[in-house]
Design an enzyme around this catalytic site. Structure first.
Site, PDB file in Angstrom:
ATOM      1  N   SER A 143      -4.819   4.955  -4.119  1.00  9.49           N
ATOM      2  CA  SER A 143      -4.579   3.511  -4.250  1.00  9.49           C
ATOM      3  C   SER A 143      -4.401   2.909  -2.867  1.00  9.49           C
ATOM      4  CB  SER A 143      -3.315   3.262  -5.073  1.00  9.49           C
ATOM      5  OG  SER A 143      -2.973   1.886  -5.072  1.00  9.49           O
ATOM      6  N   TYR A 156       5.376   5.184  -6.537  1.00  8.80           N
ATOM      7  CA  TYR A 156       3.930   5.208  -6.794  1.00  8.80           C
ATOM      8  C   TYR A 156       3.176   5.258  -5.468  1.00  8.80           C
ATOM      9  CZ  TYR A 156      -0.685   3.431  -8.164  1.00  8.80           C
ATOM     10  OH  TYR A 156      -2.035   3.254  -8.356  1.00  8.80           O
TER      11      TYR A 156
END
Length: 267
Positions: A143, A156
């Site tokens: 990401s 995350y």
């Protein structure tokens, strides 16, 4: 996209029951790949498989990637039923929408279990099959958050960054054995990722973020990703202008990046 690169390749996609995984499956099946589709939701996997070109040639393997024994069993099934594996696309994962001060340690551990430990365990178990025919390709869906770190995504971002660096090590260690390793860094993509994202106590957010709702479609993302993968790119940033700029600045000027992130609304 050069369809000949993936034609007749056996490609295993995790997290294939929707969103990015489903879109990748559509593009790769249309290019002639033989797919192995995994996710926890068998009904949704069946729906995805039935929508693909040459649907019956694709293998369904319902799987919880955090279950080590189940991963081993899935690989045994692939070896028995197909006999080879050319690409592994590690797409399964879960996001986060909670501030660090509001997040329990249990939630932090769950994020790392799904987004890091499960990914590297599955990859390590798959390596003998991938390397059996003079190498294969491993793809990690990280990401942009793993490059820049943003509010509401502390663990995350950390897990996705860890995955990126593990991929770098894997690439270096097994280059001489023919293994290709690619990491994709998506920005915002219009999927259900925010609905399923964990809040501080580990419950799902249950709604779509505005940024997610107005983002690039999963189909457009998959088109760009497959095009880059077939060109043997190994560092692939896909997103809007702000996400691509953030990825560039993260490498050139960390101090400027920190200021940009502080002033960016991500929730």
């Amino acid at each position: 996209m050069n369809n000949t690169v993936v034609y007749n390749k056996v490609i295993w996609i995790t997290g294939a029951s929707g969103g990015i995984g489903e879109a990748l499956a559509n593009k790769l099946a249309a290019a002639g790949a033989i797919l192995i589709l995994s996710a926890r939701r068998e009904t949704e996997l069946t729906r995805v498989r039935d929508s693909l070109v040459n649907a019956q040639q694709h293998l369904l393997l319902p799987l919880d990637i955090t279950d080590t024994a189940a991963v081993a069993a899935a690989l045994a099934t692939i070896k028995q039923q197909i006999g080879r594996l050319d690409w592994l696309i590690n797409n399964a994962g879960i996001s986060q929408r909670s501030l660090i001060m509001d997040t329990t340690l249990e939630t932090e551990r769950k994020l790392f279990e799904v987004d890091y430990f499960a990914q590297i365990n599955l990859t390590r178990q798959a390596l003998p099959l991938l390397l059996a025919d003079d190498g294969g390709k491993v793809v990690f869906v990280s990401s942009v958050a793993g490059l820049v770190g943003t509010q509401y995504r502390g663990s995350y971002s950390a897990a996705k960054a860890a995955l990126h660096l593990w991929a770098n090590s894997l690439r270096a260690e097994l280059f001489d054995q023919g293994l290709q390793v690619a990491t994709i860094f998506p920005g915002f993509v219009n999927t259900d990722v925010s609905r399923n994202a964990l809040t501080g106590d580990g419950s799902a957010l249950g709604k779509m973020d505005n940024a997610q709702a107005n983002a690039m479609s999963a189909d457009k993302f998959a088109e760009k990703a497959v095009k880059a993968l077939t060109k043997d790119k190994n560092y692939i940033v896909i997103g809007g202008i702000k996400e691509r700029l953030g990825a560039i600045v993260s490498r050139l000027s960390p101090n400027l990046l920190y200021k940009m992130v502080r002033n960016t609304k991500v929730r």
